[in-house]
Design a protein around this motif. Structure first.
Motif, PDB file in Angstrom:
ATOM      1  N   ALA A  99     -55.373-117.998 -10.049  1.00 29.85           N
ATOM      2  CA  ALA A  99     -55.988-117.363 -11.228  1.00 29.85           C
ATOM      3  C   ALA A  99     -55.129-116.195 -11.717  1.00 29.85           C
ATOM      4  O   ALA A  99     -54.921-116.007 -12.924  1.00 29.85           O
ATOM      5  N   HIS A 100     -54.597-115.414 -10.770  1.00 30.36           N
ATOM      6  CA  HIS A 100     -53.718-114.289 -11.122  1.00 30.36           C
ATOM      7  C   HIS A 100     -52.472-114.792 -11.843  1.00 30.36           C
ATOM      8  O   HIS A 100     -52.095-114.278 -12.907  1.00 30.36           O
ATOM      9  N   GLU A 101     -51.842-115.811 -11.274  1.00 33.49           N
ATOM     10  CA  GLU A 101     -50.603-116.323 -11.869  1.00 33.49           C
ATOM     11  C   GLU A 101     -50.878-116.991 -13.218  1.00 33.49           C
ATOM     12  O   GLU A 101     -50.058-116.915 -14.139  1.00 33.49           O
ATOM     13  N   ARG A 102     -52.047-117.628 -13.339  1.00 30.54           N
ATOM     14  CA  ARG A 102     -52.391-118.269 -14.610  1.00 30.54           C
ATOM     15  C   ARG A 102     -52.566-117.221 -15.711  1.00 30.54           C
ATOM     16  O   ARG A 102     -52.130-117.401 -16.845  1.00 30.54           O
ATOM     17  N   ALA A 103     -53.198-116.104 -15.359  1.00 32.80           N
ATOM     18  CA  ALA A 103     -53.394-115.032 -16.346  1.00 32.80           C
ATOM     19  C   ALA A 103     -52.048-114.454 -16.788  1.00 32.80           C
ATOM     20  O   ALA A 103     -51.833-114.201 -17.976  1.00 32.80           O
ATOM     21  N   LEU A 104     -51.146-114.270 -15.829  1.00 32.83           N
ATOM     22  CA  LEU A 104     -49.816-113.758 -16.178  1.00 32.83           C
ATOM     23  C   LEU A 104     -49.053-114.772 -17.031  1.00 32.83           C
ATOM     24  O   LEU A 104     -48.350-114.406 -17.977  1.00 32.83           O
ATOM     25  N   THR A 105     -49.197-116.044 -16.690  1.00 35.24           N
ATOM     26  CA  THR A 105     -48.517-117.096 -17.453  1.00 35.24           C
ATOM     27  C   THR A 105     -49.026-117.116 -18.888  1.00 35.24           C
ATOM     28  O   THR A 105     -48.248-117.239 -19.840  1.00 35.24           O
ATOM     29  N   ALA A 106     -50.352-116.985 -19.044  1.00 33.18           N
ATOM     30  CA  ALA A 106     -50.940-116.959 -20.387  1.00 33.18           C
ATOM     31  C   ALA A 106     -50.395-115.770 -21.180  1.00 33.18           C
ATOM     32  O   ALA A 106     -50.058-115.893 -22.363  1.00 33.18           O
TER      33      ALA A 106
END
Lengths: 167, 435
Positions: free
Chosen positions: B327-334
């Motif tokens: 979830a953390h990496e997905r938010a950064l990717t977004a």
């Protein structure tokens, strides 16, 4: 000069934008195709010799260098500056210059011999690149192709260079 | 811009992130020019938390010995630590301990599999082992998205066995096209090897659909999980593939170790790819019998200290929770994709939404070669990868030779993303593409 500007000197950027000798010509006496394995950049280079060596003139002269390829500013500029430096010279002198350029690329930014300084002319602009081992391959790509094409030409092998299928 | 955006639902909290970063000493490093390191190359190799080095040092200083041999106390402790590491890593990956074969990495795992299949094809395969023997006219299916390590070994196996090699194409976003399956996976298809997540486009493959198509014709499935297991909850059993390959150094662990995961009923009957010490039962001058898996596939002395370091790494990941890391990496990717979308001359070679992809984001910068872009970014302390990332075919599919790739890890912050985009926005100006 920042470390970035020590690599991308104005001379290098000029050659990258306006490369010399770019565009393949026919016929040729030797052809080489080289790839930089880290990025897949390619160069195809052709040489024309003026005549085979004879007793009066023990070395052939490199009358023309033509190349094509795609790559970074360093590889394009290096091939361009190399072309200007070597065209018209006797083959044994070209081989000396190749060895001196290799010495420059191995220097890691340390002072180089007087022979290197005296001989390499505009190619000395790549001294800054020698401090970045990952970029040395970019700078020598054209030189590798030249060396290979010359050795083929001297061996009488004017066949097209082999290129992998599907590239 | 500031890095003080609220943490997304289910991700890591700001306080956790501060604590995490303190566990990775290298993240505090100042580089040439006084710039603080911004590490955006986790897809190549992840940084390691202190606990990994501590575990390896503890083993070296207190228990180092050969495993599976010797009657002395150190040998017993080393063997126990090694097998305990296997159990922990297997559990983390959703496999049984006997389904995990230690290898040198993902490349080693796939080559071990190819060596085993080559041994089976050599004419000595009998009974159940014939499942692994490919014949002329059989088919191996790969994809255009493969890392060279899940492509070149299969080219070799095809050449050795006379099997033909076919591939699934990728779509415009670099995702494996499953609508190609019906044509590609023929009745003669014996094996389908595919990536879980591309190391270039970041696109996550629809594993279930590929597995269904392969199973319908009785083909073996091989999943390259090098880029998925470090970033997503990974469950080997639930994915339904026959084999999977992973590397420790992409998931906070040490270099030189990885694993081939294989369903136990297959490992039971598969011939060993490599032979020698440690994997045999009885050896005469003319023949040998082999141990059961996983030992049968682990010829020679294993990477013991590395296994112990890797176990510490998965312990670190598990304590945080892979769902929260994802979830953390997905938010950064977004956040990254959002900002890149506003940047002229920069094309994302992959999905432009964070859903269905990892944080490996490859870019094509108009008019600037990746090597030059990488050099520029490096001058500001930004570590990205440039080149073809050992995946030339997918670059060719995107119409480029190479790319500039930023890839995220659990320790990256929103401020680092902002800094990356800020510096990236100056690249084309420096190289005179825009004035």
């Amino acid at each position: 000069m920042s470390s970035l500007d020590s690599i991308y000197q104005e001379l290098i950027m000029d050659h990258a934008r306006h490369p010399q000798g770019k565009g393949l010509t026919e016929p040729f006496d030797g052809e080489s195709f080289q790839v930089n394995p880290t990025c897949g950049d390619q160069v195809r280079l052709r040489v024309v010799l003026d005549a085979p060596p004879d007793a009066d003139r023990p070395s052939s002269r490199l009358s023309q260098v033509a190349w094509d390829g795609k790559g970074c500013a360093i590889s394009q500029a290096s091939a361009s500056i190399m072309t200007e430096l070597v065209a018209g010279l006797p083959v044994d002198r070209v081989e000396q210059l190749d060895a001196l350029f290799s010495e420059l690329m191995r220097s890691r930014g340390a002072p180089v011999s007087a022979a290197v300084e005296d001989a390499l002319g505009d190619a000395l602009a790549f001294a800054g690149v020698s401090r970045y081992p990952m970029r040395v391959k970019c700078a020598i790509l054209g030189w590798m192709a030249l060396k290979d094409a010359l050795s083929k030409a001297l061996a009488g092998d004017a066949s097209p260079a082999r290129v992998p299928e599907g590239i | 811009m500031t890095g003080s955006s609220p943490q997304p639902e289910g991700g890591l909290t700001a306080a956790e992130l501060v604590a995490i970063r303190a566990d990775f000493p290298v993240l505090g490093r100042r580089l040439a020019g006084g710039h603080r390191l911004v590490y955006l190359d986790t897809a190549a190799t992840a940084q390691r938390p202190r606990v990994v080095e501590d575990a390896m040092r503890d083993f070296a200083e207190n228990r180092n010995a050969g495993v599976h041999r010797g009657a002395h106390q150190l040998a017993a402790e080393a063997t126990e630590a090694y097998e305990d590491a296997r159990t922990k890593i297997a559990a983390f990956l959703g496999a049984a301990p006997w389904e995990l074969v230690f290898t040198s990495g993902t490349t080693g795992a796939i080559n071990l599999l190819v060596a085993s299949l080559t041994a089976a094809a050599g004419g000595r395969a009998e009974g159940a082992a014939r499942r692994f023997a490919l014949l002329p006219g059989d088919r191996i299916v790969v994809t255009q998205a493969e890392h060279h390590s899940n492509l070149v070994p299969w080219q070799r196996l095809a050449a050795v066995t006379g099997a033909q090699l076919a591939y699934l194409r990728v779509d415009a976003e670099g995702r494996v096209r499953t609508d190609d399956l019906a044509d590609a996976v023929t009745p003669r298809t014996r094996l389908v090897a595919f990536t879980h997540a591309s190391n270039v486009s970041g696109a996550i493959t629809d594993v279930a659909t590929v597995v269904r198509a392969a199973q319908a014709v009785g083909a073996l499935t091989v999943l390259d999980a090098a880029q998925s297991a470090p970033h997503l909850p990974f469950d080997f059993g639930a994915l339904g593939v026959d084999f999977a390959a992973v590397s420790a150094h992409k998931m906070l662990g040490p270099n030189g170790i990885g694993a081939l995961l294989g369903r136990s009923e297959l490992l039971e009957v598969m011939p060993p790819g490599f032979t020698g010490g440690s994997m045999v039962e009885i050896v005469t001058m003319s023949e040998a019998t082999f141990q059961p898996p996983p030992t049968r596939f682990e010829a020679g002395t294993g990477p013991v200290a590395q296994a112990i370091g890797w176990a510490a790494a998965v312990g670190y990941l598990a304590a945080l929770g892979m769902d929260r890391i994802a979830a953390h990496e997905r938010a950064l990717t977004a956040r990254l994709l959002d900002q890149l979308g506003a940047l002229a001359g920069v094309r994302v070679l992959g999905p432009t939404a964070a859903r269905g992809r990892t944080g490996a984001v490859a870019l094509d910068i108009a008019g600037v070669h990746p090597h030059d872009a990488g050099q520029f970014l490096d001058d500001f302390g930004l570590a990205v990868r440039v080149g073809h990332h050992c995946a030339q075919p997918i670059h060719r599919a995107f119409g480029v030779t190479a790319s500039t790739r930023a890839s995220l890890g659990l320790y990256n912050t929103a401020a680092e993303i902002d800094r990356f985009v800020e510096v990236l926005s100056q690249v084309r100006g420096y190289f005179g593409v825009v004035r």
